[in-house]
Design a protein around this motif. Sequence first.
Motif, PDB file in Angstrom:
ATOM      1  N   ARG A 289       0.825  -1.208   0.000  1.00 48.64           N
ATOM      2  CA  ARG A 289       0.000   0.000   0.000  1.00 48.64           C
ATOM      3  C   ARG A 289       0.862   1.263   0.000  1.00 48.64           C
ATOM      4  O   ARG A 289       0.551   2.233  -0.700  1.00 48.64           O
ATOM      5  CB  ARG A 289      -0.921  -0.014   1.212  1.00 48.64           C
ATOM      6  CG  ARG A 289      -2.010   1.053   1.168  1.00 48.64           C
ATOM      7  CD  ARG A 289      -3.020   0.805   0.055  1.00 48.64           C
ATOM      8  NE  ARG A 289      -3.722  -0.433   0.259  1.00 48.64           N
ATOM      9  CZ  ARG A 289      -4.801  -0.561   1.037  1.00 48.64           C
ATOM     10  NH1 ARG A 289      -5.293   0.496   1.657  1.00 48.64           N
ATOM     11  NH2 ARG A 289      -5.402  -1.714   1.175  1.00 48.64           N
ATOM     12  N   GLU A 290       1.948   1.270   0.756  1.00 51.53           N
ATOM     13  CA  GLU A 290       2.837   2.438   0.782  1.00 51.53           C
ATOM     14  C   GLU A 290       3.474   2.661  -0.586  1.00 51.53           C
ATOM     15  O   GLU A 290       3.588   3.804  -1.055  1.00 51.53           O
ATOM     16  CB  GLU A 290       3.911   2.250   1.847  1.00 51.53           C
ATOM     17  CG  GLU A 290       3.403   2.417   3.266  1.00 51.53           C
ATOM     18  CD  GLU A 290       4.479   2.212   4.314  1.00 51.53           C
ATOM     19  OE1 GLU A 290       4.369   2.792   5.407  1.00 51.53           O
ATOM     20  OE2 GLU A 290       5.441   1.453   4.030  1.00 51.53           O
ATOM     21  N   ASN A 291       3.877   1.574  -1.224  1.00 49.84           N
ATOM     22  CA  ASN A 291       4.484   1.702  -2.561  1.00 49.84           C
ATOM     23  C   ASN A 291       3.473   2.255  -3.560  1.00 49.84           C
ATOM     24  O   ASN A 291       3.811   3.082  -4.416  1.00 49.84           O
ATOM     25  CB  ASN A 291       5.005   0.345  -3.034  1.00 49.84           C
ATOM     26  CG  ASN A 291       6.223  -0.108  -2.248  1.00 49.84           C
ATOM     27  OD1 ASN A 291       6.959   0.725  -1.704  1.00 49.84           O
ATOM     28  ND2 ASN A 291       6.453  -1.411  -2.183  1.00 49.84           N
ATOM     29  N   SER A 295       3.733   5.890  -5.589  1.00 47.20           N
ATOM     30  CA  SER A 295       3.720   5.951  -7.055  1.00 47.20           C
ATOM     31  C   SER A 295       2.546   6.765  -7.584  1.00 47.20           C
ATOM     32  O   SER A 295       2.349   6.862  -8.795  1.00 47.20           O
ATOM     33  CB  SER A 295       3.671   4.537  -7.633  1.00 47.20           C
ATOM     34  OG  SER A 295       2.467   3.887  -7.274  1.00 47.20           O
ATOM     35  N   GLY A 296       1.756   7.337  -6.676  1.00 47.22           N
ATOM     36  CA  GLY A 296       0.685   8.237  -7.081  1.00 47.22           C
ATOM     37  C   GLY A 296      -0.672   7.601  -7.246  1.00 47.22           C
ATOM     38  O   GLY A 296      -1.612   8.258  -7.692  1.00 47.22           O
ATOM     39  N   GLU A 297      -0.803   6.329  -6.879  1.00 46.47           N
ATOM     40  CA  GLU A 297      -2.115   5.688  -6.990  1.00 46.47           C
ATOM     41  C   GLU A 297      -3.059   6.258  -5.928  1.00 46.47           C
ATOM     42  O   GLU A 297      -2.635   6.692  -4.853  1.00 46.47           O
ATOM     43  CB  GLU A 297      -1.975   4.173  -6.800  1.00 46.47           C
ATOM     44  CG  GLU A 297      -1.188   3.508  -7.927  1.00 46.47           C
ATOM     45  CD  GLU A 297      -1.111   2.006  -7.748  1.00 46.47           C
ATOM     46  OE1 GLU A 297      -1.995   1.449  -7.053  1.00 46.47           O
ATOM     47  OE2 GLU A 297      -0.173   1.398  -8.278  1.00 46.47           O
ATOM     48  N   ALA A 298      -4.347   6.255  -6.222  1.00 45.33           N
ATOM     49  CA  ALA A 298      -5.345   6.843  -5.325  1.00 45.33           C
ATOM     50  C   ALA A 298      -5.385   6.091  -3.997  1.00 45.33           C
ATOM     51  O   ALA A 298      -5.222   4.874  -3.945  1.00 45.33           O
ATOM     52  CB  ALA A 298      -6.723   6.810  -5.987  1.00 45.33           C
ATOM     53  N   THR A 299      -5.606   6.847  -2.928  1.00 39.43           N
ATOM     54  CA  THR A 299      -5.727   6.243  -1.597  1.00 39.43           C
ATOM     55  C   THR A 299      -7.051   5.501  -1.488  1.00 39.43           C
ATOM     56  O   THR A 299      -8.090   5.976  -1.930  1.00 39.43           O
ATOM     57  CB  THR A 299      -5.679   7.339  -0.515  1.00 39.43           C
ATOM     58  OG1 THR A 299      -4.495   8.097  -0.698  1.00 39.43           O
ATOM     59  CG2 THR A 299      -5.651   6.720   0.872  1.00 39.43           C
TER      60      THR A 299
END
Length: 531
Positions: A289-291, A295-299
């Motif tokens: 999840r941190e990675n 990398s800019g993926e939505a939370t």
Amino acid sequence: MVTSGIGSSPAFPWEDQQLALYAVAGAALAWCAVRAVEWAWWRPRRLERALRSQGLRGTAYRSLAGDAPLLVRLNKEARSRTLPLGCHDVVPRALPLFHQAMKEHGKTSITWFGPVPRVTITKPELVQEVLSNKFGHFEKLTFGRLQRMLHNGLGSHEGQKWAKHRRIINPAFHLDKLKRMLPAFAECCTELVHRWEGIAAGDAPCEVDVWPDMQNLTGDVISRAAFGSSYNEGRRIFELQGEQMKLVVMAMNTIHIPGYLFLPTKANRRMKQIAAEIEAILKGIIAKRENAMKSGEATSDDLLGMLLESNMENCRGEGGPNAGITTDELIGECKMFYFAGAETTSVLLTWTMVLLCMHPEWQDRAREEVVLVFGASTPDYDGLSRLKIVTMVLYEVLRLYTPLTVLHRKTYKPMELGGVRYPAGVVLALPLLCVHHDKDLWGADASEFRPERFAQGISKASADVPAFFPFSWGPRVCVGQNFALLEAKMGLAMILQRFSFELSPSYRHAPFPVGMLQPEHGAQVRLWRLP
């Protein structure tokens, strides 16, 4: 030529060293012996005299085991019999040691947890004072390594560390965030009622043990709500935490034996294995999840995503990286989600169904309200917040069958409370279940199921002062109480929409605390599918 007479030879240097080592070892053993006697005898006696000199009464301190042998005997006697159906006077069975001590020695009475005196506090205003802990005079009683086997989250921290964790975790439990978790709640509840509908087909009722089903339901909910797409990994954590809970409760009976947890017993080895497996799974979930976030993926809208987002925001603030919490601390909080989140709601829903079977008039009233608000539609947040009768029922169940029966605090320096001066090192036991059944606070019908007592809210339900503490009190009130109540309302509403239910003839009423207050022999219920 040199001759030597008997006794004329001087001691060799190595002999001096050996004598010195013997002296040091003897001094060390003597010091350890004195410390052991101080810990196991002199200090408990000193504390006992200080408490009894102020009029407190209770069991006498006789050995290092404290009241453990008495507790084992009383528990065995209490578990040998079940309660009559409809009887909600559960304290004698659930907390027999506290019940007997308060009956014989008064509500403020002394019992012994190993060599540590434990004083019961039952006056609501004193319970509030202890739990408010405005000046940090009362510490949470933790069980060190044993507690870390279950969790090392917010509930076990003190001082600045607790404040930091609370600040980071709070945003994840704001109502606007909880609303976004409702689809996960509804999906899990839908799966449960569909499964029940499958086995309740036809006119005849089907029998279901709702206790394991509620455990699975709340495990599913916390897995989806906490980890979203990592749901299956979350389910494995839930299963492991359930096994760990049973092992920890067993170990609690021997915690007064120094070093017991370090012995290579089968149970101790298994607890270590479970803790290691849970931490490995959580480390993998958190790292992925941190990675993704870096990398800019939505939370994600799950608890873990919100927790990581809040943690990153704190790290970007004035305090820098030190303002956040570490990966190991994140793991502790995730374990806490399971320990507190799943267990509390599963026992609440189970006892609610049992009590609505015992009191069908309230089952009918609650169902009428649910159908009036939602019809056959899936419940939404606005409608759940308008369920007054359902809320009254849940509050009364929480009062009569309080999930966490006792809270403990410890004095780390002399402290006055209610006219008694407690020395440092005294444990204050807050038997919430006893407070919730106190006739002086709730009236002569304190052990009766009367949801209408909450018709005007919590503050007006008991005499004089609020005496309702199912989620603790003060600054350390359970951060997830809204989560638990929202989940319980959703589950109960969807069950009431589709089923009527009564107790099975095989049901035995046997509340007993194993971590939380559980039905010892299950909760067998007959379900009728509604048209």
